[in-house]
Structures are given as C-alpha cells and as structure tokens.
Scaffold this active site. Structure first.
Site, PDB file in Angstrom:
ATOM      1  N   LYS A  19      58.531  14.929 -26.730  1.00  0.00           N
ATOM      2  CA  LYS A  19      59.199  13.718 -27.223  1.00  0.00           C
ATOM      3  C   LYS A  19      58.255  12.892 -28.111  1.00  0.00           C
ATOM      4  O   LYS A  19      58.634  12.491 -29.209  1.00  0.00           O
ATOM      5  CB  LYS A  19      59.682  12.906 -26.015  1.00  0.00           C
ATOM      6  CG  LYS A  19      60.468  11.666 -26.363  1.00  0.00           C
ATOM      7  CD  LYS A  19      61.423  11.282 -25.247  1.00  0.00           C
ATOM      8  CE  LYS A  19      60.749  10.574 -24.089  1.00  0.00           C
ATOM      9  NZ  LYS A  19      60.298   9.213 -24.404  1.00  0.00           N
ATOM     10  N   GLY A  91      61.723   3.269 -26.201  1.00  0.00           N
ATOM     11  CA  GLY A  91      60.598   2.344 -26.376  1.00  0.00           C
ATOM     12  C   GLY A  91      59.627   2.833 -27.435  1.00  0.00           C
ATOM     13  O   GLY A  91      59.041   2.035 -28.173  1.00  0.00           O
ATOM     14  N   ASP A 323      53.992   9.297 -17.297  1.00  0.00           N
ATOM     15  CA  ASP A 323      55.424   9.628 -17.271  1.00  0.00           C
ATOM     16  C   ASP A 323      55.760  10.664 -16.197  1.00  0.00           C
ATOM     17  O   ASP A 323      56.932  10.904 -15.905  1.00  0.00           O
ATOM     18  CB  ASP A 323      55.876  10.174 -18.639  1.00  0.00           C
ATOM     19  CG  ASP A 323      55.879   9.091 -19.704  1.00  0.00           C
ATOM     20  OD1 ASP A 323      55.833   7.904 -19.353  1.00  0.00           O
ATOM     21  OD2 ASP A 323      55.923   9.439 -20.901  1.00  0.00           O
ATOM     22  N   LYS A 350      58.602   0.679 -17.412  1.00  0.00           N
ATOM     23  CA  LYS A 350      59.135   1.872 -18.093  1.00  0.00           C
ATOM     24  C   LYS A 350      60.667   1.756 -18.154  1.00  0.00           C
ATOM     25  O   LYS A 350      61.204   0.677 -17.972  1.00  0.00           O
ATOM     26  CB  LYS A 350      58.676   3.143 -17.372  1.00  0.00           C
ATOM     27  CG  LYS A 350      57.160   3.364 -17.451  1.00  0.00           C
ATOM     28  CD  LYS A 350      56.709   3.623 -18.867  1.00  0.00           C
ATOM     29  CE  LYS A 350      55.210   3.829 -18.962  1.00  0.00           C
ATOM     30  NZ  LYS A 350      54.746   3.898 -20.363  1.00  0.00           N
TER      31      LYS A 350
HETATM   32  C1  S3P Z   1      54.511   7.251 -25.388  1.00  0.00           C
HETATM   33  C2  S3P Z   1      53.583   6.546 -24.704  1.00  0.00           C
HETATM   34  C3  S3P Z   1      53.724   6.153 -23.298  1.00  0.00           C
HETATM   35  C4  S3P Z   1      54.819   6.930 -22.592  1.00  0.00           C
HETATM   36  C5  S3P Z   1      56.050   7.037 -23.423  1.00  0.00           C
HETATM   37  C6  S3P Z   1      55.753   7.718 -24.746  1.00  0.00           C
HETATM   38  C7  S3P Z   1      54.274   7.591 -26.812  1.00  0.00           C
HETATM   39  O1  S3P Z   1      54.045   4.780 -23.241  1.00  0.00           O
HETATM   40  O2  S3P Z   1      55.121   6.332 -21.353  1.00  0.00           O
HETATM   41  O3  S3P Z   1      57.043   7.775 -22.730  1.00  0.00           O
HETATM   42  O4  S3P Z   1      54.949   8.479 -27.347  1.00  0.00           O
HETATM   43  O5  S3P Z   1      53.390   6.971 -27.408  1.00  0.00           O
HETATM   44  P1  S3P Z   1      52.876   3.666 -23.263  1.00  0.00           P
HETATM   45  O6  S3P Z   1      52.099   3.937 -24.460  1.00  0.00           O
HETATM   46  O7  S3P Z   1      53.537   2.346 -23.338  1.00  0.00           O
HETATM   47  O8  S3P Z   1      52.145   3.890 -21.980  1.00  0.00           O
END
Ligand code: S3P
Length: 436
Positions: A19, A91, A323, A350
């Site tokens: 992802k 997010g 995650d 999250k």
């Molecule tokens: C992600 C970073 C992580 C992760 C999210 C994907 C990314 O979040 O939990 O599912 O792709 O940069 P955080 O950077 O806020 O920890």
C-alpha cells in the site's frame, strides 16, 4: 460472515501490492516528467483514492486493473482542483498529498470519511506551516454546504500553498507520513530541507524519490532533500505488502498442521518487524529467494505451524511493525505466556484506536488483554471462542480477527467484513484457497 471450525492451511499465495509503495508510485509519478508505469499496484480503496485525487489535480492516469500509467507533468504541472479532494479512508493520501499541495500556488480542500475526519493533522500542519503553507480546518457538520471555521486539527481542511522555506524539522513522532509530507514539501523549498525522527520510520519515500532523480540523503534517523530536482518517470514494480502477509504469517503459525508460502513480499527492514517479533515468539519462518526489486528488498516467506511463546515488543521496533500489531496480538493470544507491547501510543490514532479495538474484540473471544496508554499486555494460551467482532470499519481489525476466528471454537461474526477492500480486496478468497 461466520467462521466456524479450526482448519489447516496449505499452499502458496501472493499478497497484493504494498500500500505505501503503491501510493508513492502514483504521487511521485504525477510530479515527475513523462510516463511512470506502476505494476502490481494495489487496487485497494486507499490507493484508488490517491489516483482520483491526482486525476482531479489534472494528471492523466490510466488503470487497467493491475498496471497503472501516470502521465506526469513535472514538479509544477499540477492544476487547481475544481472540487474537494476526497481521500476516503486513506491517511497516507491525505498527509502525503498535503506536502505536495503545500508547494503549489493554488488552494486545495481535502476531506475524507468519518474515520479520516477524526485523525490528527496537527502533526503535518505544524511543519508545513513553518515552511510557509497555510491551513484552515472546517467544521465537518456544516461541510461542504457551509464552510464554518474550526480550530480543530482534522479534515476537512484547505491548504494554501506557495513558495516554501526550508526547515530542519525535529519530528516528535516516528511517522513516515509526517516525514514524507515534509520531504515532498521540501521539493518546493528555498534550500535543503531536513527531517529528524526520534526513531527511523519506513523509508519508501527516500528510496523511491531517489530513484525518480531527487537529491536525497539519509543517515540514521535524518533525511535531507534538495529543492527543485528534475524528476523523471520510472517503471515501478510494487512488491507484495508485508502488512497483508502478516495475516498469513499469523494464520500459518497458529493453525494446526499448516504450511504457507507467501511469495514476493517486501521485506524492507523498516517494515519487517513482524518477522522479528514472530521469530522471537518461536515462529518457524524462513525467508527464501531474497532479491531487490525497484530498489526494495523482496523475499518469499515460508511459514509453518509453531508453538509460540510470549515476547516483549517496544522501542525502536515499533515503527517497523506498527500496522501489524493487531495480527501480532492474535499470535500472542495463541502463545504461551505474556506478550507485552509498549511505546505504541500511535495505535490510538490509526483507522481505529487499535489498542481499544484489539482489546475489546480479543477479550470478547475469551482472551486476556489489559490495555495500557501505549500498548497492551496479552496473556496468551487461553482458549478462544467465537464472538461478534466489532471492526469499527478498520480493515486490519477485520482481517486479524478473521484469523483468530478460524482458530477459535464456535462461530465468529463480523459487523462489517467489507472494510478489507481498503487494503486487501481479495482477502477472503485468498484464505479459502489455502483451506484443506
Ligand atoms: C504509512 C505510514 C504509517 C502506517 C500507514 C502507512 C506510509 O503511518 O501506519 O499505514 O505509507 O507512510 P505513520 O507514518 O503515521 O506511522
């Protein structure tokens, strides 16, 4: 969905594309010159939100269901969106795109689903405002018919971009989303932008942006980026997502007489903490056929049924498995002894509050979990029974408790099983393929 008896699982599978890497392929392609081809792209709802946001910013993107072609227009080729950009549940889309939009000479407004509207954005507003971007949050109750200003730090919000200053930002949290937003804004800065994290978070942005031609250096937990590079479109082959592989690692380890080969999984050390944790719990796991694909380490993961025992997980390990903690919690419930997770307060912000949602659901199944401010204590080895799982719309809760339900006595039901489409649309079919 109802899940009833205990089974064995055998066979091979490839989990969908990563992802984090899929999002970045689209975003970096959009601001590069010429064609970017992303293969094994994750066709999950989150990454599709990224595609639609960049289409609204004037970037032609073709998606044939596996391969995505991004016709990039360079660093200054985006155009002002005519509508609110909808990031859905994602997010990563919201935080990373904000870094890019901070450097544009137009205004953009962003919104998402009910979960996104609760997630903290101050963490990007603070550094991006220091760089010169301006943010205004809107009361979601009146939005979009009426825009009523609010001092909350959540979506929906408007970002006014423009010429940016460079900063050296010391981030209070280890977050790749925060780091990436700042580095992307740094492409539009007036000097070298640096980010120092308390602990290194996933480094896909640093690796991939460098492949597109950015001048970017990393040492320990600091990354530095030079402004106004000439980015050139690339061919990106996305490895399988270790976050999705985690459910099959848990399934293979806790199910009786099982052996699963998960092919083509990204094992970047900033992401592979689930392997370290599972090995520390006594898991029978081997990495085969290690190789590098599009700058990322990749391997096939062989998992066999194991007698697990509890472990301690905390400190600098946490960003490498953040995650995967719901899946690790399921392994811990099937392990002898206690697993103690600390320093994981990020779980509270999250897609759901995962300390609360893991605790509630595991305890409903007869588990023994005590939540703490920054983690949880799981006393394993208690026999689990089926229960009604409340997913809170969180894909990782739905998938983790499917694995638990497959190894519990009696029936497990879910209030919402479709939320898995966020990151793993074929999850249930893939499980069925391994059933025998
Ligand atoms: C992600 C970073 C992580 C992760 C999210 C994907 C990314 O979040 O939990 O599912 O792709 O940069 P955080 O950077 O806020 O920890």
């Amino acid at each position: 969905m109802e899940i009833t008896t205990k089974h064995s699982f055998h066979g091979e599978l490839s989990v969908p594309g990563d992802k984090s890497i899929s999002h970045r392929g689209i975003m970096f392609g959009a601001i590069s010159n010429g064609l970017t081809e992303v293969t094994n792209f994750l066709q999950g709802a989150d990454c599709l939100s990224t595609i639609s946001c960049f289409q609204q910013l004037g970037i032609p993107i073709e998606n044939d269901g596996s391969r995505v072609l991004v016709h990039g227009k360079g660093l200054h080729g985006l155009s002002a969106p005519s509508q609110v950009l909808d990031v859905g549940n994602s997010g990563t889309t919201l935080r990373l795109i904000s870094g890019i939009l901070a450097g544009q000479s137009f205004q953009s407004t962003l919104n998402g689903d009910a979960s996104i509207r609760k997630r903290p954005m101050k963490r990007i507003f603070v550094p991006l405002s220091k760089m010169g971007a301006r943010f205004q949050c809107w009361d979601s109750g009146h939005f979009p018919e009426h825009r009523k200003k609010t001092s909350s730090d959540c979506a929906p919000f408007t970002v006014q971009g423009g010429k940016l200053n460079h900063v050296h930002y010391y981030s209070p949290i280890a977050s790749a989303q925060v780091k990436s937003a700042i580095l992307l804004a740094g492409l539009y800065g007036d000097g070298i932008t640096k980010v120092t994290e308390p602990v290194l978070s996933r480094n896909h942005t640093e690796l991939m942006l460098s492949g597109f031609g950015a001048d970017i250096l990393s040492a320990d937990a600091t990354a530095a980026i030079w402004p106004e590079p000439k980015l050139e479109g690339q061919a990106i082959h996305v490895p399988g997502d270790i976050s999705s592989a985690a459910y099959f690692i848990a399934l293979g380890l806790i199910s009786p007489n099982s052996e699963i080969l998960i092919q083509n999984v990204g094992v970047n050390p900033t992401r592979s903490g689930v392997l370290t944790a599972a090995l520390a719990m006594g898991g029978n796991i081997s990495l085969l056929n290690k190789r590098t694909v599009s700058g990322e380490p990749v391997a096939d993961i062989l998992v066999k049924s194991s007698s697990l025992h509890g472990t301690a997980i905390g400190g600098s390990q946490i960003p490498t498995l953040i995650d995967e903690i719901p899946a690790i919690a399921i392994m811990a419930a099937f392990a002898e002894g206690s697993t103690i997770i600390t320093d994981a307060q990020e779980l509270r912000v999250k897609e759901s509050d995962r300390i609360a949602t893991v605790t509630e659901n595991l305890n409903a199944m007869g588990g023994d979990v005590t939540p703490t401010e920054d983690g949880m204590a799981i006393r394993g080895g208690k026999p689990l029974h089926g229960a009604q799982i409340k997913t809170y719309g969180d894909h990782r809760i739905a998938m983790s408790f499917t694995i638990a339900g497959l190894n519990a006595d009696g029936e497990t039901t879910f209030d919402d099983r479709d939320c898995v489409t966020v990151s793993y649309p074929s999850f249930y079919e893939d499980i069925k393929k391994l059933l025998n």
